[in-house]
Write a protein that holds these residues in place. Structure first.
Motif, short mmCIF file in Angstrom:
data_model
loop_
_atom_site.label_atom_id
_atom_site.label_comp_id
_atom_site.label_asym_id
_atom_site.label_seq_id
_atom_site.Cartn_x
_atom_site.Cartn_y
_atom_site.Cartn_z
N PHE A 5 -18.86 56.36 -61.88
CA PHE A 5 -18.29 55.12 -61.34
C PHE A 5 -17.10 54.67 -62.17
O PHE A 5 -16.12 54.15 -61.64
N GLN A 6 -17.16 54.88 -63.46
CA GLN A 6 -16.03 54.54 -64.33
C GLN A 6 -14.80 55.35 -63.98
O GLN A 6 -13.67 54.85 -64.04
N GLY A 7 -15.00 56.62 -63.61
CA GLY A 7 -13.87 57.44 -63.22
C GLY A 7 -13.16 56.95 -61.97
O GLY A 7 -11.98 57.23 -61.77
N ALA A 35 -22.19 48.13 -65.43
CA ALA A 35 -22.85 48.25 -66.74
C ALA A 35 -24.00 47.26 -66.87
O ALA A 35 -25.06 47.59 -67.42
N VAL A 36 -23.80 46.05 -66.37
CA VAL A 36 -24.87 45.05 -66.41
C VAL A 36 -26.04 45.48 -65.55
O VAL A 36 -27.22 45.34 -65.94
N ILE A 37 -25.76 46.04 -64.39
CA ILE A 37 -26.83 46.52 -63.50
C ILE A 37 -27.65 47.61 -64.19
O ILE A 37 -28.89 47.61 -64.13
N VAL A 38 -26.98 48.53 -64.85
CA VAL A 38 -27.67 49.65 -65.51
C VAL A 38 -28.50 49.16 -66.68
O VAL A 38 -29.61 49.65 -66.93
N ALA A 39 -28.00 48.17 -67.42
CA ALA A 39 -28.69 47.70 -68.62
C ALA A 39 -29.82 46.73 -68.33
O ALA A 39 -30.70 46.54 -69.18
N PHE A 95 -22.80 47.53 -56.82
CA PHE A 95 -24.05 48.20 -56.46
C PHE A 95 -23.83 49.11 -55.26
O PHE A 95 -24.33 50.25 -55.23
N GLY A 96 -23.09 48.63 -54.26
CA GLY A 96 -22.85 49.44 -53.07
C GLY A 96 -21.83 50.54 -53.30
O GLY A 96 -22.04 51.70 -52.92
N ALA A 106 -21.01 38.16 -56.34
CA ALA A 106 -20.52 39.13 -55.35
C ALA A 106 -20.03 40.41 -56.01
O ALA A 106 -20.06 41.49 -55.40
N ASN A 107 -19.58 40.32 -57.25
CA ASN A 107 -19.14 41.53 -57.95
C ASN A 107 -20.27 42.52 -58.12
O ASN A 107 -20.08 43.74 -58.02
#
Length: 266
Positions: free
Chosen positions: A222-224, A237-241, A51-52, A45-46
């Protein structure tokens, strides 16, 4: 012949380096699956929430479009220029090759400011082309060097046989040499895709519209928004990688073959 002790020592060293390299990745993955600071949820769920909330659908689509364009154009241009510089002798070929080498050695930080003003004068800033074209130029510089090294050591017997059969240079390239060069081309594709996907500076400088942000740039924004908790940030980060890791796993055999072949030739 390698003794059992030497082989065991080699495996131990490799295992140590593997742990050293994989430990940060494992930490990020465990954090991404952990409980969210806000909802106390966790697991898959994270990734859905990240993602959203991070609009990663838009960023991933932009990164995919840029990466596919850069990889396709730079691979074709690199094959053509590598073939010309690796198999032909013409006036200025050596100087031209050193110009390509200069493109490899020139860091993005040294040219991004004048490049921005040049693209702004052409009306290309804040467009897809402002992100893609500079990366095509950077990738062609390395790609030319890589493919030239392969074509210089390619089988002369195949080339001479094709010439005796009356094959034109275009036919020799695409029907004789490129099929043999598949591992080298695959390595070039994987490296170019990885570099393009991870590029941060050029999109940061060249675009301001949210719809033109790439995935690494979107992750920074998103980090900001999540400076306190790291769970959703780790999930982002996992989604991007994931796309880069998936491509490497899919093409790893040919990628390794191309790297080993290049190392032997060099």
């Amino acid at each position: 012949m390698i003794s059992r002790a030497e082989r065991s020592a080699n495996y131990a060293i490799l295992a140590l380096f593997a742990v050293f390299a994989l430990a940060p990745i494992g930490t990020v993955l465990v954090t991404a699956l952990g409980p969210d600071d806000a909802s106390n949820g966790g697991g898959i769920a994270n990734f859905a929430r990240a993602f959203g909330a991070g609009h990663f659908g838009t960023y991933l689509r932009m990164s995919l479009l840029v990466s596919v364009f850069v990889v396709t154009v730079s691979a074709v241009l690199s094959i053509l220029s590598g073939f010309a510089l690796g198999t032909m002798r013409f006036r200025g070929s050596t100087v031209l090759f050193y110009v390509f080498l200069l493109g490899i050695m020139m860091p993005s930080e040294a040219i991004v400011v004048p490049l921005y003003f040049d693209l702004r004068a052409l009306g290309l800033t804040d467009t897809f082309w402002a992100v893609a074209l500079p990366q095509v130029a950077q990738s062609v510089a390395f790609g030319t060097f890589w493919m030239r090294a392969f074509f210089r050591t390619s089988s002369r017997t195949l080339v001479e046989a094709a010439r005796l059969d009356g094959a034109a240079p275009r036919t020799i390239l695409w029907r004789v040499l490129v099929p043999v060069a598949r591992p080298a081309v695959t390595t070039l594709v994987v490296l170019t895709f990885m570099w393009t996907w991870n590029e941060f500076l050029i999109p940061l400088v060249m675009v301001t519209a949210e719809g033109l942000r790439t995935a690494p740039l979107g992750l920074a924004f998103f980090q900001g928004q999540h400076t306190q908790g790291f769970t959703l940030l780790a999930a982002g980060a996992v989604i991007v990688a994931t796309p880069v890791v998936a491509l490497y796993l899919f093409l790893q055999r040919q990628f390794i073959a191309g790297m080993l072949g290049g190392a032997v030739r060099e």
